[in-house]
Scaffold this active site. Structure first.
Site, mmCIF file in Angstrom:
data_model
loop_
_atom_site.group_PDB
_atom_site.id
_atom_site.type_symbol
_atom_site.label_atom_id
_atom_site.label_comp_id
_atom_site.label_asym_id
_atom_site.label_seq_id
_atom_site.Cartn_x
_atom_site.Cartn_y
_atom_site.Cartn_z
ATOM 1 N N GLU A 8 0.859 -1.197 0.000
ATOM 2 C CA GLU A 8 0.000 0.000 0.000
ATOM 3 C C GLU A 8 0.886 1.236 0.000
ATOM 4 O O GLU A 8 1.103 1.866 1.032
ATOM 5 C CB GLU A 8 -0.937 0.019 1.210
ATOM 6 C CG GLU A 8 -1.939 1.168 1.142
ATOM 7 C CD GLU A 8 -2.692 1.408 2.440
ATOM 8 O OE1 GLU A 8 -2.774 2.577 2.859
ATOM 9 O OE2 GLU A 8 -3.184 0.436 3.043
ATOM 10 N N HIS A 171 -9.278 0.739 0.157
ATOM 11 C CA HIS A 171 -8.520 1.786 0.840
ATOM 12 C C HIS A 171 -9.487 2.858 1.339
ATOM 13 O O HIS A 171 -10.474 3.171 0.662
ATOM 14 C CB HIS A 171 -7.504 2.399 -0.126
ATOM 15 C CG HIS A 171 -6.560 3.359 0.511
ATOM 16 N ND1 HIS A 171 -6.895 4.684 0.742
ATOM 17 C CD2 HIS A 171 -5.289 3.193 0.966
ATOM 18 C CE1 HIS A 171 -5.867 5.289 1.318
ATOM 19 N NE2 HIS A 171 -4.892 4.421 1.468
ATOM 20 N N ASP A 296 2.701 2.346 3.722
ATOM 21 C CA ASP A 296 1.840 3.511 3.510
ATOM 22 C C ASP A 296 2.663 4.762 3.207
ATOM 23 O O ASP A 296 2.335 5.875 3.614
ATOM 24 C CB ASP A 296 0.923 3.770 4.704
ATOM 25 C CG ASP A 296 -0.344 4.539 4.316
ATOM 26 O OD1 ASP A 296 -0.489 4.895 3.125
ATOM 27 O OD2 ASP A 296 -1.194 4.778 5.194
#
Length: 382
Positions: A8, A171, A296
Site C-alpha cells: 500500500e 482503501h 503507507d
C-alpha cells in the site's frame, strides 16, 4: 529482514491534481508529512527507490493516491482520471518492473465500465498486479451521493476481478461534505486516519462480506490495510452479534462466520499501523496467512516502518512467520508478482537474513547474542 514486499504505497502523476485527484496541499501544510508530500508522491525512481534499498524493501506495489476516481462525482471525469492514471502508472512501473508493480484505479460509477477498465489494465497494459478502490464512489450533483459495492448491480465488476485473478485493495477516504458536516464538524481531528477512515471502510468491507459477494465469487480476494481497519480486534463481537435468528435475511452463507473468510479471501496489511501488539492480536485472531507487510509511504516513513518490522516484530515472532508476513503471503495473494516481468520468488528465512547464520558477518554459530565467549559486549539495559 531483506526482500520485503510493500503493498500500500501511494503514487501520483503530474496531471493528477488537474484531473480532480488528490490535492497534496489539502491534507497538511508542506513539511508536516515527510517534507514535501507532493514531490514524494511523484517520485518513484530516486528517493523512494534509494530508501527501499536502504531498508531491505525489494518491491513496492504503487497505487494512485486516495481518493482517486472515487472522489470525482462526475462519471466522465472519474473515468478519465482512472484511464490516464493507469496509463501513467504502467509506464512508470515498467521502467523498473523488478522493483515496482501497480494497483490499477477504476471509476465505480458504472460497474460494467469498471470491469472493462480492469480488463484493459490486465490484458493491454503491463505491470499491474491488482486493483485499488478507495471506499465508496462519490456521485450526484453535490457529491453527497455514496455508491457502495455490496449490491447485485456490482457483480459484473466482482466477476471480472475474479476471472482476471485480480486482488482488490480496499482503501479508506474522507467523508462526503454532508456526512463530514453532520458527524465530524468540531471534531475534525478524528475524521481522518485517527478514526474516521477505518470506521467508514470497515463498514463497507463487512457490508460486502455479509451481502454474500465472496460466496458468489469464491476465488475473489480482498485486501485492507492499517492492520485490518479495526476488524480483527472486533471479530468475536462481530460474529457473535450477527445472529442468524435475528438477521435471517443476511445473504452471507449460513454455515460461515466473518472470520472464516480471512486467509483465503480476505487479507490485511500493516500499512501505517506499526504496533507489534496489534499485529500479534491480528495473527491470533485471523492467522498469520492473513497478514502482509506494508508501509503507507509517503504518508508514513519507510525507515520507521522497516525498523519496526525488522527489529521489534522480528523479536516477537518466529522467523518463518516473519518471512510469510514480510514477503511470502504477498506472493500467494498477488500471484502476478511471480509472473514474467516481476519474477519474484519465495525466499527462506536464511535468504532474508532472519533467524539463521549470517555468514556475511562471519558468524558460524547460531544464537550468539554476545559475540565474545568471556566478556559481555551487549549494553546492559538498566
Amino acid at each position: 529482514m531483506l526482500y520485503k514486499i510493500a503493498l500500500e504505497e501511494a503514487w501520483n502523476f503530474p496531471k493528477g491534481e488537474s484531473l480532480g485527484g488528490f490535492q497534496s496541499a489539502s491534507l497538511a501544510p508542506k513539511g508536516v508529512i515527510g517534507g514535501d508530500l507532493g514531490a514524494n508522491l511523484l517520485d518513484v525512481h530516486e528517493q523512494r527507490l534509494q530508501q527501499m534499498d536502504e531498508n531491505g524493501v525489494e518491491f513496492m506495489a504503487l497505487s494512485l493516491v486516495s481518493a482517486g476516481p472515487q472522489k470525482v462525482p462526475n462519471r466522465e471525469g472519474a473515468e478519465k482520471l482512472a484511464l490516464e492514471a493507469n496509463n501513467a502508472l504502467s509506464a512508470d512501473v515498467m521502467k523498473r518492473s523488478e522493483r515496482f508493480g501497480g494497483l490499477c484505479s477504476v471509476s465505480m460509477h458504472d460497474p460494467v465500465q469498471a470491469a472493462q477498465e480492469l480488463e484493459r489494465c490486465f490484458t493491454e497494459l503491463q505491470g499491474f498486479i491488482g486493483c485499488i478502490l478507495n471506499d465508496y464512489q462519490s456521485a450526484g450533483p453535490d457529491g453527497n451521493t455514496m455508491l457502495f459495492y455490496d449490491g447485485p448491480s456490482y457483480d459484473t465488476f466482482w466477476a471480472a476481478a475474479e476471472t482476471l485473478d485480480c486482488p482488490v485493495y480496499l482503501h479508506p477516504r474522507e467523508a462526503t461534505p454532508e456526512i463530514f458536516d453532520k458527524m465530524w464538524k468540531g471534531r475534525e481531528h478524528l475524521a481522518f486516519s485517527a478514526l474516521g477512515y477505518a470506521n467508514r471502510l470497515n463498514m463497507h468491507l463487512l457490508g460486502i462480506i455479509t451481502a454474500g459477494v465472496l460466496d458468489r465469487f469464491p476465488k475473489l480476494k480482498l485486501v485492507v490495510g492499517h492492520m485490518g481497519e479495526h476488524i480483527p480486534y472486533d471479530l468475536y463481537r462481530i460474529d457473535h452479534k450477527l445472529n442468524r435468528a435475528r438477521f435471517p435475511d443476511m445473504k452471507m452463507r449460513k454455515d460461515k462466520l466473518v472470520r472464516d473468510y480471512f486467509g483465503s479471501q480476505v487479507f490485511i496489511t500493516t500499512s501505517g499501523h506499526f504496533s507489534t501488539n496489534a499485529l500479534l492480536c491480528a495473527v491470533a485472531e485471523i492467522g498469520v496467512d492473513s497478514c502482509m507487510f506494508s508501509i503507507d509511504y509517503p504518508f508514513e516513513s519507510i525507515a520507521n516502518g522497516c525498523v519496526w518490522f525488522d527489529e521489534y516484530v522480528e523479536a516477537s515472532i518466529n522467523a518463518r512467520d516473519l518471512v510469510k508476513i514480510g514477503r511470502g503471503n504477498a506472493l500467494k495473494v498477488f500471484e502476478r508478482l511471480a509472473a514474467g516481468i516481476h519474477g519474484l520468488e519465495d525466499k527462506s528465512p536464511a535468504q532474508c537474513e532472519v533467524g539463521g547464520l549470517k555468514n556475511g558477518e562471519g558468524e558460524v554459530e547460531f544464537g550468539m547474542y554476545n559475540k565474545s565467549f568471556e566478556k559481555r559486549e551487549v549494553r546492559k539495559v538498566l
